[in-house]
Motif scaffolding. Structure first.
Motif, PDB file in Angstrom:
ATOM      1  N   LEU A  12      -1.194   0.654 -24.675  1.00 18.78           N
ATOM      2  CA  LEU A  12      -1.286   1.179 -23.305  1.00 18.78           C
ATOM      3  C   LEU A  12       0.073   1.081 -22.609  1.00 18.78           C
ATOM      4  N   PRO A  13       0.320   1.970 -21.645  1.00 19.63           N
ATOM      5  CA  PRO A  13       1.562   1.830 -20.885  1.00 19.63           C
ATOM      6  C   PRO A  13       1.571   0.538 -20.061  1.00 19.63           C
ATOM      7  N   PHE A  14       2.760   0.078 -19.710  1.00 25.35           N
ATOM      8  CA  PHE A  14       2.953  -1.218 -19.051  1.00 25.35           C
ATOM      9  C   PHE A  14       2.032  -1.421 -17.849  1.00 25.35           C
ATOM     10  N   THR A  15       1.947  -0.409 -16.994  1.00 27.52           N
ATOM     11  CA  THR A  15       1.157  -0.540 -15.762  1.00 27.52           C
ATOM     12  C   THR A  15      -0.320  -0.817 -16.054  1.00 27.52           C
ATOM     13  N   PHE A  37       8.758  10.091 -13.951  1.00 28.44           N
ATOM     14  CA  PHE A  37       8.746   9.021 -12.943  1.00 28.44           C
ATOM     15  C   PHE A  37       8.402   7.695 -13.617  1.00 28.44           C
ATOM     16  N   ILE A  38       7.347   7.712 -14.439  1.00 26.10           N
ATOM     17  CA  ILE A  38       6.877   6.483 -15.081  1.00 26.10           C
ATOM     18  C   ILE A  38       7.933   5.905 -16.018  1.00 26.10           C
ATOM     19  N   SER A  39       8.597   6.803 -16.765  1.00 25.35           N
ATOM     20  CA  SER A  39       9.546   6.223 -17.720  1.00 25.35           C
ATOM     21  C   SER A  39      10.745   5.597 -17.005  1.00 25.35           C
ATOM     22  N   SER A  40      11.202   6.210 -15.920  1.00 24.71           N
ATOM     23  CA  SER A  40      12.310   5.558 -15.216  1.00 24.71           C
ATOM     24  C   SER A  40      11.821   4.310 -14.469  1.00 24.71           C
ATOM     25  N   HIS A  41      10.560   4.353 -14.012  1.00 23.21           N
ATOM     26  CA  HIS A  41       9.989   3.176 -13.341  1.00 23.21           C
ATOM     27  C   HIS A  41       9.903   1.998 -14.311  1.00 23.21           C
ATOM     28  N   ALA A  60       9.753  -7.029  -5.983  1.00 25.65           N
ATOM     29  CA  ALA A  60       9.034  -6.402  -4.867  1.00 25.65           C
ATOM     30  C   ALA A  60       9.835  -5.244  -4.275  1.00 25.65           C
ATOM     31  N   LYS A  61      11.166  -5.378  -4.323  1.00 23.08           N
ATOM     32  CA  LYS A  61      12.036  -4.377  -3.704  1.00 23.08           C
ATOM     33  C   LYS A  61      11.860  -2.988  -4.325  1.00 23.08           C
ATOM     34  N   VAL A  62      11.562  -2.964  -5.616  1.00 25.35           N
ATOM     35  CA  VAL A  62      11.389  -1.682  -6.309  1.00 25.35           C
ATOM     36  C   VAL A  62      10.366  -0.814  -5.579  1.00 25.35           C
ATOM     37  N   PHE A  63       9.303  -1.460  -5.081  1.00 24.65           N
ATOM     38  CA  PHE A  63       8.190  -0.721  -4.488  1.00 24.65           C
ATOM     39  C   PHE A  63       8.445  -0.314  -3.026  1.00 24.65           C
ATOM     40  N   THR A  64       9.601  -0.703  -2.499  1.00 24.55           N
ATOM     41  CA  THR A  64       9.907  -0.333  -1.113  1.00 24.55           C
ATOM     42  C   THR A  64      10.707   0.973  -1.040  1.00 24.55           C
ATOM     43  N   ASP A  65      11.117   1.501  -2.183  1.00 23.52           N
ATOM     44  CA  ASP A  65      11.955   2.708  -2.231  1.00 23.52           C
ATOM     45  C   ASP A  65      11.212   3.924  -1.641  1.00 23.52           C
ATOM     46  N   THR A  66      11.706   4.430  -0.520  1.00 26.35           N
ATOM     47  CA  THR A  66      10.988   5.514   0.172  1.00 26.35           C
ATOM     48  C   THR A  66      11.086   6.846  -0.578  1.00 26.35           C
ATOM     49  N   GLU A  67      12.244   7.092  -1.211  1.00 25.23           N
ATOM     50  CA  GLU A  67      12.407   8.339  -1.974  1.00 25.23           C
ATOM     51  C   GLU A  67      11.429   8.400  -3.142  1.00 25.23           C
ATOM     52  N   ARG A  68      11.328   7.268  -3.812  1.00 24.24           N
ATOM     53  CA  ARG A  68      10.416   7.193  -4.966  1.00 24.24           C
ATOM     54  C   ARG A  68       8.972   7.355  -4.498  1.00 24.24           C
ATOM     55  N   PHE A  69       8.658   6.769  -3.341  1.00 25.75           N
ATOM     56  CA  PHE A  69       7.302   6.901  -2.821  1.00 25.75           C
ATOM     57  C   PHE A  69       7.003   8.361  -2.480  1.00 25.75           C
ATOM     58  N   LYS A  70       8.015   9.041  -1.937  1.00 25.23           N
ATOM     59  CA  LYS A  70       7.848  10.459  -1.593  1.00 25.23           C
ATOM     60  C   LYS A  70       7.552  11.291  -2.845  1.00 25.23           C
ATOM     61  N   GLU A  71       8.296  10.996  -3.880  1.00 22.64           N
ATOM     62  CA  GLU A  71       8.089  11.693  -5.154  1.00 22.64           C
ATOM     63  C   GLU A  71       6.646  11.491  -5.665  1.00 22.64           C
ATOM     64  N   LEU A  72       6.221  10.233  -5.612  1.00 26.40           N
ATOM     65  CA  LEU A  72       4.875   9.887  -6.070  1.00 26.40           C
ATOM     66  C   LEU A  72       3.805  10.556  -5.200  1.00 26.40           C
ATOM     67  N   SER A  73       4.041  10.586  -3.886  1.00 25.63           N
ATOM     68  CA  SER A  73       3.079  11.195  -2.960  1.00 25.63           C
ATOM     69  C   SER A  73       2.933  12.686  -3.231  1.00 25.63           C
ATOM     70  N   GLU A  74       4.066  13.352  -3.517  1.00 24.86           N
ATOM     71  CA  GLU A  74       4.010  14.796  -3.810  1.00 24.86           C
ATOM     72  C   GLU A  74       3.162  15.070  -5.047  1.00 24.86           C
ATOM     73  N   GLU A 110      -2.588   6.447  -9.648  1.00 28.63           N
ATOM     74  CA  GLU A 110      -3.336   5.765  -8.600  1.00 28.63           C
ATOM     75  C   GLU A 110      -2.806   4.350  -8.358  1.00 28.63           C
ATOM     76  N   LEU A 111      -2.584   3.613  -9.450  1.00 21.58           N
ATOM     77  CA  LEU A 111      -2.127   2.228  -9.305  1.00 21.58           C
ATOM     78  C   LEU A 111      -0.704   2.165  -8.750  1.00 21.58           C
ATOM     79  N   LEU A 112       0.149   3.055  -9.263  1.00 23.17           N
ATOM     80  CA  LEU A 112       1.533   3.057  -8.779  1.00 23.17           C
ATOM     81  C   LEU A 112       1.580   3.475  -7.318  1.00 23.17           C
ATOM     82  N   TYR A 113       0.762   4.477  -6.963  1.00 24.02           N
ATOM     83  CA  TYR A 113       0.728   4.937  -5.578  1.00 24.02           C
ATOM     84  C   TYR A 113       0.355   3.782  -4.644  1.00 24.02           C
TER      85      TYR A 113
END
Ligand SMILES: [Zn+2]
Length: 556
Positions: A364-367, A34-38, A76-90, A107-110
């Motif tokens: 450190l990673p970008f985030t 997830f992080i690398s594609s993000h 900002a649009k990147v963070f509105t993706d519901t599918e990606r959010f679902k993946e992160l939530s799981e 935690e930060l990405l969530y």
């Protein structure tokens, strides 16, 4: 009988362990991918956003501002993706990610994605409401006897006039924006609360703090601590302020009204202890001084200055800021430098942000290559910015001699103390009022505002006044739930300053002390945002954030 039982439990434990580790490995791998594609998406968008904003602030052209707006939207649009959010939530719900660097990114990405999960119709509505309110603020002019005055003209009257009638007219006039926007603001507050509730928060105040990594209860605790440490001292100083004004206006102290405090909110201190700092910088180059100072403490800023835009230009933003273009070493500051103490302080402040970003840990990673919190970078900037009016610094930098230092040391300190304490009481008002307003926007806000002002600033409400004076402060409507960070930044600045002067530096202004730069680089800058801000502070100073050192520095 015992043996088979033991074997069985061992087998169960072993299976469970195997199951857990494999689940952990599986989830951590899912998160890694997830992080690398993000990152692939977000790194160029972040850079584009930072660069276009930089350009717009320099040229001021509509075309550049349009590009900047577009880039911010794409980011900002990147963070509105519901599918990606679902993946992160799981991944988050599985609660098996143990690697600390991965867990922190999760935690930060969530939080970032959660903040982006608001129905776009609701966001559009919010922006519309904010735009309407913005227009009302910018079109409003204070009318005094048919004359229209700008905010600057009002502030000028409040600062310079000694005529009570004129002061009252200017102050009351400035409060007439209140009734124009109050109802709109209450609607906006309720709308923001609706958004917050949809995301599972009690109200918008709680949401704003939590999504930025702050627990409202923890912030309130620190504000309470600060209140109890400063209350008596402030009451004493307020007495000094009142005697000063009583003389200035030739009025008994008890007759002083809120319009006698030289600005609309009593957010700045009067100049009781006059020191003309400007004269020390008239013949100096603040950029050269700042560069020499930072180089002396082992935090060379040449690469930052080379990319910066330091002097006035037509169309350019007239203020100052620092920006990290790529979290990989391209750090710049925009200023409009002149040889005076204000710009000396400003360039020291902005380069404080600058070194925080520039000396980040690139492995450190970008985030995680960011400040622990917005207020922690503000703390570093404030700590260095304060030096511009610190006679010890001026002495060590060779700007004044020791007899001049002796002459101004006491007044400089008293002046800084007054500014700090007056600001701290005002920030208390802002924090407590906003919190209370979002908790219940239907209560009598006019009253709450004045109760808070009386309690923390020791100002008296003009008799019988029942106006939405809270609505006149633009931050409440348009820059919500952020003001408290300015004060947290000051508290941390004092905590760090105290730690370094006791444990590391040999001189109070750190001039020429490489060990000080090493400390900041290793303990504050390099950790980036890999630790929760209060853990970072504890690791760096041995204590969580506390108001103690602010009080130690400014309360006598
Ligand atoms: Zn700043």
């Amino acid at each position: 009988m015992k043996k088979p039982f033991l074997l069985l439990t061992t087998a169960i434990v072993f299976t469970l362990f195997w199951f857990c580790t494999s689940k952990q490995a599986k989830m951590e791998n899912r998160l890694k991918s997830f992080i690398s594609s993000h990152e692939e998406k977000i790194v160029p968008l972040y850079k584009e956003m930072a660069l276009t904003s930089w350009n717009a602030n320099i040229t001021g052209s509509d075309e550049d501002y349009a590009k900047s707006e577009k880039a911010s939207f794409s980011y900002a649009k990147v963070f509105t993706d519901t599918e990606r959010f679902k993946e992160l939530s799981e991944i988050r719900d599985a609660a098996v990610v143990k690697d600390p660097i991965l867990a922190r990114q999760l935690e930060l990405l969530y939080n970032s994605f959660l903040g982006g999960q608001v129905d776009t119709a609701l966001i559009a509505e919010q922006i519309k409401m904010e735009t309407e309110i913005t227009k009302k603020y910018s079109n409003f002019r204070v009318s005094i006897r048919d004359k229209k005055l700008s905010d600057n003209e009002v502030e000028e009257i409040l600062r310079n006039s000694v005529n009570s009638k004129e002061l009252q007219a200017a102050w009351e006039g400035s409060k007439m924006i209140g009734p124009v926007v109050a109802e709109d603001i209450i609607k906006l507050v309720k709308h923001r609360n609706t958004i917050a509730k949809k995301l599972g928060f009690e109200n918008y105040h709680e949401m704003s703090l939590k999504l930025s990594g702050q627990d409202p209860a923890e912030v309130t605790r620190i504000f309470d601590e600060l209140d109890s440490l400063t209350r008596d001292n402030f009451t004493g100083l307020k007495g000094d302020i009142d005697s000063y004004y009583s003389k200035r206006y030739n009025l008994p102290s008890m007759d002083l009204k809120p319009w006698h405090y030289q600005n609309r909110y009593f957010q700045e201190a009067p100049e009781i202890y006059k020191v003309d700092f400007d004269k020390y910088f008239e013949k100096q180059d603040p950029v050269k001084l700042a560069a020499a100072y930072y180089d002396g403490i082992g935090l060379n800023v040449d690469a930052i200055l080379a990319k910066s835009d330091l002097y006035e230009k037509p169309g350019k933003n007239q203020h100052a800021f620092c920006t990290d273009i790529d979290r990989a070493g391209d750090v710049r500051t925009l200023d409009n430098i002149k040889p005076d103490s204000y710009w000396m302080g400003t360039i020291l402040h902005e380069l404080g942000h600058g070194v925080y970003s520039y000396y980040n840990d690139m492995s450190l990673p970008f985030t995680l290559r960011d400040a622990a919190h917005a207020f922690t970078t503000e703390a570093i900037a404030n700590m260095f910015g304060r030096l511009a009016t610190d006679p010890q610094w001026m002495l060590n930098m060779g700007l004044i001699d020791s007899s001049e230092n002796d002459k101004i040391a006491e007044s400089s300190f008293l002046d800084l103390r007054l500014r700090m304490l007056v600001f701290s009481r005002w920030a208390q008002v802002m924090y407590r009022f906003e919190k209370s307003m979002y908790e219940n926007p239907d209560q009598d806000l006019n009253n709450i505002w004045w109760d808070t002002v009386e309690k923390y600033q020791n100002l008296k409400k003009p008799e019988g006044r029942n106006m939405p004076d809270w609505a006149t402060k633009i931050h409440i409507a348009l820059y919500p739930c952020y003001y408290h960070n300015y004060l947290l930044g000051e508290l941390l600045a004092s905590q760090l300053y105290s730690y370094v002067t006791i444990n590391i530096a040999k001189n109070q202004s750190f001039v020429g002390e490489k060990a000080v730069g090493d400390y900041f680089r290793d303990k504050i800058f390099k950790p980036g945002t890999r630790y929760y801000w209060n853990d970072m502070i504890e690791k760096a100073t041995g204590e969580k954030l506390t108001a103690k050192y602010y009080a130690k520095q400014f309360v006598r």
